[in-house]
Design a protein around this motif. Structure first.
Motif, PDB file in Angstrom:
ATOM      1  N   ILE A 668      15.695  -1.165  -6.758  1.00  0.00           N
ATOM      2  CA  ILE A 668      15.736  -1.375  -5.308  1.00  0.00           C
ATOM      3  C   ILE A 668      14.660  -2.370  -4.891  1.00  0.00           C
ATOM      4  O   ILE A 668      14.898  -3.284  -4.110  1.00  0.00           O
ATOM      5  CB  ILE A 668      15.551  -0.041  -4.559  1.00  0.00           C
ATOM      6  CG1 ILE A 668      16.738   0.878  -4.831  1.00  0.00           C
ATOM      7  CG2 ILE A 668      15.397  -0.278  -3.071  1.00  0.00           C
ATOM      8  CD1 ILE A 668      16.609   2.245  -4.213  1.00  0.00           C
ATOM      9  N   GLU A 669      13.464  -2.178  -5.447  1.00  0.00           N
ATOM     10  CA  GLU A 669      12.372  -3.081  -5.085  1.00  0.00           C
ATOM     11  C   GLU A 669      12.693  -4.512  -5.486  1.00  0.00           C
ATOM     12  O   GLU A 669      12.446  -5.450  -4.720  1.00  0.00           O
ATOM     13  CB  GLU A 669      11.076  -2.638  -5.750  1.00  0.00           C
ATOM     14  CG  GLU A 669      10.510  -1.399  -5.092  1.00  0.00           C
ATOM     15  CD  GLU A 669       9.106  -1.075  -5.550  1.00  0.00           C
ATOM     16  OE1 GLU A 669       8.569  -1.805  -6.407  1.00  0.00           O
ATOM     17  OE2 GLU A 669       8.552  -0.097  -5.038  1.00  0.00           O
ATOM     18  N   LYS A 708      11.417   3.640   1.951  1.00  0.00           N
ATOM     19  CA  LYS A 708      10.189   4.000   1.248  1.00  0.00           C
ATOM     20  C   LYS A 708       9.723   2.859   0.352  1.00  0.00           C
ATOM     21  O   LYS A 708       8.534   2.561   0.270  1.00  0.00           O
ATOM     22  CB  LYS A 708      10.462   5.235   0.394  1.00  0.00           C
ATOM     23  CG  LYS A 708       9.322   6.180   0.439  1.00  0.00           C
ATOM     24  CD  LYS A 708       9.608   7.522  -0.150  1.00  0.00           C
ATOM     25  CE  LYS A 708       8.272   8.291  -0.095  1.00  0.00           C
ATOM     26  NZ  LYS A 708       8.336   9.598  -0.523  1.00  0.00           N
ATOM     27  N   ARG A 709      10.670   2.223  -0.300  1.00  0.00           N
ATOM     28  CA  ARG A 709      10.315   1.108  -1.186  1.00  0.00           C
ATOM     29  C   ARG A 709       9.757  -0.050  -0.381  1.00  0.00           C
ATOM     30  O   ARG A 709       8.821  -0.734  -0.805  1.00  0.00           O
ATOM     31  CB  ARG A 709      11.550   0.638  -1.972  1.00  0.00           C
ATOM     32  CG  ARG A 709      12.091   1.612  -2.976  1.00  0.00           C
ATOM     33  CD  ARG A 709      11.127   1.875  -4.119  1.00  0.00           C
ATOM     34  NE  ARG A 709      10.449   3.135  -3.998  1.00  0.00           N
ATOM     35  CZ  ARG A 709       9.168   3.345  -4.299  1.00  0.00           C
ATOM     36  NH1 ARG A 709       8.437   2.376  -4.770  1.00  0.00           N
ATOM     37  NH2 ARG A 709       8.638   4.534  -4.158  1.00  0.00           N
ATOM     38  N   ILE A 710      10.340  -0.280   0.800  1.00  0.00           N
ATOM     39  CA  ILE A 710       9.826  -1.365   1.647  1.00  0.00           C
ATOM     40  C   ILE A 710       8.376  -1.070   2.000  1.00  0.00           C
ATOM     41  O   ILE A 710       7.501  -1.940   1.925  1.00  0.00           O
ATOM     42  CB  ILE A 710      10.663  -1.498   2.933  1.00  0.00           C
ATOM     43  CG1 ILE A 710      12.067  -2.001   2.601  1.00  0.00           C
ATOM     44  CG2 ILE A 710       9.992  -2.443   3.912  1.00  0.00           C
ATOM     45  CD1 ILE A 710      12.984  -2.093   3.798  1.00  0.00           C
ATOM     46  N   GLU A 715       2.526  -2.021   1.385  1.00  0.00           N
ATOM     47  CA  GLU A 715       1.203  -1.587   0.954  1.00  0.00           C
ATOM     48  C   GLU A 715       0.672  -2.488  -0.148  1.00  0.00           C
ATOM     49  O   GLU A 715      -0.516  -2.800  -0.185  1.00  0.00           O
ATOM     50  CB  GLU A 715       1.298  -0.155   0.434  1.00  0.00           C
ATOM     51  CG  GLU A 715       0.076   0.665   0.755  1.00  0.00           C
ATOM     52  CD  GLU A 715       0.186   2.073   0.214  1.00  0.00           C
ATOM     53  OE1 GLU A 715       1.022   2.830   0.736  1.00  0.00           O
ATOM     54  OE2 GLU A 715      -0.569   2.391  -0.717  1.00  0.00           O
ATOM     55  N   ARG A 716       1.571  -2.909  -1.057  1.00  0.00           N
ATOM     56  CA  ARG A 716       1.144  -3.778  -2.146  1.00  0.00           C
ATOM     57  C   ARG A 716       1.163  -5.247  -1.760  1.00  0.00           C
ATOM     58  O   ARG A 716       1.051  -6.130  -2.578  1.00  0.00           O
ATOM     59  CB  ARG A 716       2.049  -3.557  -3.367  1.00  0.00           C
ATOM     60  CG  ARG A 716       1.665  -2.296  -4.125  1.00  0.00           C
ATOM     61  CD  ARG A 716       2.870  -1.478  -4.498  1.00  0.00           C
ATOM     62  NE  ARG A 716       3.727  -2.168  -5.449  1.00  0.00           N
ATOM     63  CZ  ARG A 716       4.997  -1.855  -5.671  1.00  0.00           C
ATOM     64  NH1 ARG A 716       5.561  -0.881  -4.986  1.00  0.00           N
ATOM     65  NH2 ARG A 716       5.696  -2.511  -6.554  1.00  0.00           N
TER      66      ARG A 716
ATOM     67  N   LEU B 163       8.515   5.589   7.297  1.00  0.00           N
ATOM     68  CA  LEU B 163       9.232   6.797   6.913  1.00  0.00           C
ATOM     69  C   LEU B 163       8.525   8.064   7.342  1.00  0.00           C
ATOM     70  O   LEU B 163       9.158   9.053   7.725  1.00  0.00           O
ATOM     71  CB  LEU B 163       9.419   6.798   5.395  1.00  0.00           C
ATOM     72  CG  LEU B 163      10.483   7.736   4.847  1.00  0.00           C
ATOM     73  CD1 LEU B 163      11.837   7.459   5.457  1.00  0.00           C
ATOM     74  CD2 LEU B 163      10.563   7.593   3.350  1.00  0.00           C
ATOM     75  N   ILE B 164       7.201   8.047   7.311  1.00  0.00           N
ATOM     76  CA  ILE B 164       6.456   9.254   7.669  1.00  0.00           C
ATOM     77  C   ILE B 164       6.755   9.660   9.109  1.00  0.00           C
ATOM     78  O   ILE B 164       6.801  10.844   9.428  1.00  0.00           O
ATOM     79  CB  ILE B 164       4.935   9.074   7.446  1.00  0.00           C
ATOM     80  CG1 ILE B 164       4.245  10.444   7.507  1.00  0.00           C
ATOM     81  CG2 ILE B 164       4.334   8.098   8.431  1.00  0.00           C
ATOM     82  CD1 ILE B 164       2.787  10.422   7.152  1.00  0.00           C
TER      83      ILE B 164
END
Lengths: 733, 177
Positions: A668-669, A708-710, A715-716, B163-164
């Motif tokens: 997905i990423e 979530k992957r997004i 974050e990275r 998402l949180i």
């Protein structure tokens, strides 16, 4: 010879006698009038065409066309009046016959009259814009005869009465009908429609409305359709026999509307005989009839298709959620295939291979196959069963047919990556156990998968086959160089598996018997000698062994066992009795595996080479095991090991699911990054849509997981949110 | 440089508790980088901006500072500063739940009382997240500003909310029914 006096040759103007006779027009007309009478009285043979023509010609020439024309009208009208009365007077059956005969006469007369008056037709009439003779004759016939107050309605009613009788089974005079109706057609389409066709259609609608109501109350669906089809054909035939071809569509529309459209829902849903019943019982003929009839009506086919679709979906859903069915994966898949075959057959034989029906079938299968999360596993198990034994002795063509069917089911799967995982596992077991029916069949399926999913899907699978081949060569080399020193020792057959191509198995501890260790070490050093820089680790949970055993009364048997089982059994060469704990300590095999292993050696009838005390099915910590002297088997070779592919237990299934989810994250990423790299900025919904599209060949990604992957990528610092528009993401180079 | 002890002294001089949000605001005004320390440059910067050269003047400047920070245009900056200020380790990107709850209360507690309380409750009971990152931190502020509370009528989980927050809203809705 006397000389002639020369005369000038003069051509004098032709002076014909000027007709000064005032009675000329009247006299000439009288001749013609008389002729018309004679013609109508069937006495035309005594007339001279040439004389009459000349008279008519002269009248027109001398400017008496008007008189001629009006005289014609008057005369013809009076004759037609007479004819009209005689027709009106006709009784019963004779009415139509009389009408028919008089019409024929009139036409003949009209033709003769027209021929006689042809000069007027060609000169006087066009210049004065009057109706030409032939047309005049038809119009007069229409107005005087057909539209006479008595005749008009009587004619219509008579014709409709005959049609009604014919519909009720009587034989009528079709030739007469044809002639009369042709007459109406000749009088103009307005006459045909107003005097006949529109009433015909109205009456037919009433007729069929009534009849269809009667039928629907008294017939089952199949019979009703037969009747409807028959009526339809009848009407088509009727039109071809005695009506204007343009009425065909109109009357068929009436029948379709009254007999089919009005009752469609009721027919389709008829209990015990409707569409579902037909589908269940493979009533191809009835289904074909329904298809052909309903197709004529707007929305007819979509009703059939919708009912079929929802029935297939329900049936399929029941199949895949029935707990009984889920116990036997091979049977489960076979039933799916049978269901598909059944409907393929129906669509081919009854629905003319209609593409929209094919699509409905496909979408239904796609729907319910994916309702059961274990479908991918089961399909792989089905294939495994076929490739291990099911396809033994089957012809190459038939093998292809089965594999193609499997591929068809594969295409319906949303979670193709799950299938891949299981397929790999099962293939590994088949290859290592040497349990494949046909190498060609295996390869053929791989090719099909490659065609469907691309090179990446199958490259690892092909790697497995390569490893098998390479291992064969390696073993040959090993025995060629070490054969003599191994001599009496156990014969070793090693498969060297490339990590990454084969499904990962966590290798557990296991103490191999001394005899085995020796030869294994020799192999290891041989191998590493020729392949420096590689690491070998023994997969003790995947191996097999053949042991020769001698029992109490000297019976010898060859036991085919798993590596774990071998380790356990070899212990009994040095002890008659061993406790569970002792076995565990000596072999260091993990507890759950060891328990299963001991169960297979001591608790299965016909395979109990060990005896257990107590005799319970479960293995307890303080159980004791004995070598079973009294072991008996009819066969010399006894198979005890099981490395065969089986339906996973619930916990195993959970584990596999988790691994699949883990594998999906990087995919997905990668998709997100690919998309963002090319688009630079994109809003959330579009990313989700694009990612789903990109991955659909493998699985259906969960939007929550994508999100979530997004976030993880944010974050990275691969992506960031747009500062102004919070819905947008931006690629960070 | 002023160390944590020095800051405590400063606070008592100003008669402000050292956990008071106004100290954080002061740090923001100074653009202080390291939590618990003010270096000379930062000190000078802050005092100059506040036009204070004595402790008294500094104390008197605090209400003005508060007003300035609370202005919507500057609050966002302060809010994100508050998060960064708490990142004590070098490569640290997220803050543990415990600290986040305290920080939230401190920074947003007065402005968005209801949301903050519930969110803190949620954070303490859930298991999915052990830390909060900057993206989620900023997301929460947007949430307080944009989403009607407690109806949550205009919240759409199909949009780009972290998402949180989707999970938080779900938790809220389950609680309400």
């Amino acid at each position: 010879m006397s000389a002639q006096k020369k005369k000038n040759f003069q051509i004098e103007a032709f002076k014909h006698r000027v007709v000064v006779d005032p009675k000329y027009p009247e006299k000439t007309w009288k001749i013609l009038e008389h002729a018309i009478h004679e013609i109508y009285n069937h006495n035309a043979s005594g007339l001279s065409f040439e004389e009459l023509y000349r008279n008519a010609y002269n009248m027109v020439l001398h400017k008496f066309g008007e008189k001629l024309y009006s005289g014609l009208v008057t005369t013809m009208t009076s004759h037609l009046l007479e004819i009209s009365r005689s027709i009106e007077a006709a009784q019963g059956e004779v009415f139509l016959e009389e009408l028919n005969r008089k019409w024929a006469d009139h036409n003949k007369a009209l033709q003769m009259i027209r021929d006689i008056l042809m000069y007027m037709d060609r000169t006087f009439i066009p210049s004065t814009h009057k109706t030409p003779v032939h047309e005049l004759g038809l119009n007069l016939w229409r107005d005087v005869v057909i539209h006479s107050s008595k005749t008009q309605i009587r004619l219509r009613d008579t014709l409709l009465e005959l049609v009604y009788r014919e519909r009720n089974g009587e034989v009528i005079n079709r030739g007469l009908m044809r002639n009369i109706i042709k007459m109406l057609m000749d009088l103009g389409s307005a006459v045909y429609q107003e005097d006949f066709e529109q009433h015909f259609l109205e009456v037919s609608a009433d007729f069929y409305r009534l009849e269809s109501q009667q039928f629907i109350e008294s017939c089952d669906c199949g019979d009703y359709l037969k009747k409807a089809e028959r009526r339809l054909n009848e009407e088509m035939e009727r039109v071809s026999h005695y009506m204007d071809a343009r009425s065909l569509d109109k009357i068929t529309n009436v029948v379709e509307k009254e007999m089919i459209e009005s009752h469609m829902q009721r027919l389709v849903h008829m209990e015990n005989s409707g569409l579902v019943n037909m589908l269940v019982n493979d009533k191809y003929e009835d289904l074909g009839r329904m298809y052909n009839l309903f197709r004529r009506v707007p929305t007819g086919l979509s009703i059939v298709r919708d009912v079929m679709t929802s029935y297939i979906r329900d049936t399929g859903k029941q199949l895949v959620t029935d707990p009984e069915r889920l116990r036997d994966p091979v049977d489960f898949v076979q039933r799916l295939l049978d269901l598909k075959d059944k409907y393929d057959e129906i669509i081919t034989l009854a629905f003319g291979n209609d593409k929209t029906f094919q699509n409905a079938l496909n979408s239904s299968f796609e729907y319910f196959i994916n309702l059961n999360a274990r479908s991918p596993e089961f399909i792989s198990l089905f294939v495994d069963d076929k490739l291990r034994k099911g396809l033994r002795g089957v012809s190459e063509e038939d093998v292809e047919i089965v594999l193609d069917k499997v591929m068809m089911l594969f295409r319906y799967l949303q979670e193709k990556d799950v299938f891949e995982k299981y397929y790999k596992q099962h293939l590994a077991k088949r290859l290592l156990a040497g349990k494949t029916v046909s190498d060609d069949a295996e390869r053929s399926l791989i090719v099909k998968l490659k065609t469907e999913c691309g090179y990446q899907f199958t490259s690892k699978l092909e790697g497995m086959f390569t490893d098998m081949k390479t291992s064969e060569d390696t073993m040959q080399g090993f025995y060629a160089s070490h054969g003599t020193e191994l001599g009496d020792g156990p014969t070793l057959a090693v498969h060297v598996l490339t990590t990454g191509s084969w499904p990962t198995q966590p290798s557990a501890t296991c103490n191999l018997p001394a005899e085995i260790l020796g030869v294994c070490e020799k192999f290891r050093s041989y191998y590493l000698g020729t392949h420096t820089g590689r690491r070998l680790s023994w997969q003790t949970n995947m191996g097999t062994a053949d042991l020769k055993a001698t029992f109490g009364k000297g019976q010898k048997h060859e036991l085919n066992v798993s590596t774990y089982q071998m380790c356990v059994l070899m212990l009994f060469n040095n002890a008659d009795r061993l406790s569970y704990k002792e076995i565990e300590q000596a072999t260091e095999i993990p507890a759950s595996d060891l328990k299963r292993c001991l169960q297979s050696l001591a608790c299965v009838r016909g395979k109990n080479v060990l005896r257990k005390e107590p005799m319970s099915k479960d293995i307890a910590e303080d159980d004791a095991f004995f070598f079973n002297d009294k072991f008996m088997s009819k066969l010399y070779k006894v198979k005890i090991g099981t490395v065969v592919a089986q339906r996973e237990s619930e916990p195993e299934n959970q584990e596999t699911r988790q691994r699949v989810e883990e594998d999906r994250k990087p995919q997905i990423e990668a998709a997100i990054v690919r998309i963002m790299k090319s688009r630079r900025t994109l809003d959330h919904n579009n990313i989700v849509a694009e990612v789903t599209k990109q991955l659909q060949a493998r699985f259906l990604p969960n939007p929550v997981v994508i999100k979530k992957r997004i976030e993880s990528l944010i974050e990275r610092e691969f992506l960031e949110r747009d500062k102004n528009d919070r819905k947008m993401y931006r690629y960070l180079a | 440089m002023i160390d944590p002890e020095g800051i405590e002294t400063l606070c008592s001089d100003m008669e402000v508790d050292h956990t008071d949000v106004r100290i954080l605001m002061l740090a923001w005004k100074m653009k202080a980088e390291k939590q618990g320390y003010f270096i000379l440059e930062e000190w000078r910067r802050g005092l100059k901006a506040l036009r204070a050269d004595t402790i008294n003047k500094l104390k008197k400047a605090l209400p003005e500072l508060e007003k300035e920070v609370k202005r919507p245009s500057t609050f966002v900056d302060f809010y994100s500063y508050a998060f960064r200020y708490c990142l004590t380790e070098e490569k640290q990107k997220s803050i543990d739940i415990e600290s986040i709850c305290e920080l939230l209360d401190l920074v947003l507690g007065s402005q968005f009382h209801a949301q903050v309380n519930l969110f803190i409750q949620y954070l303490k009971t859930q298991n999915d997240y052990k830390v909060i990152n900057m993206d989620q931190w900023m997301g929460f502020y947007r949430f307080c500003n944009e989403i009607s509370f407690p109806e949550l009528s205009n919240y759409d989980p199909n949009l780009a909310w972290p998402l949180i927050l989707d999970n938080f809203v779900e938790w809220l809705k389950a609680k309400q029914s």
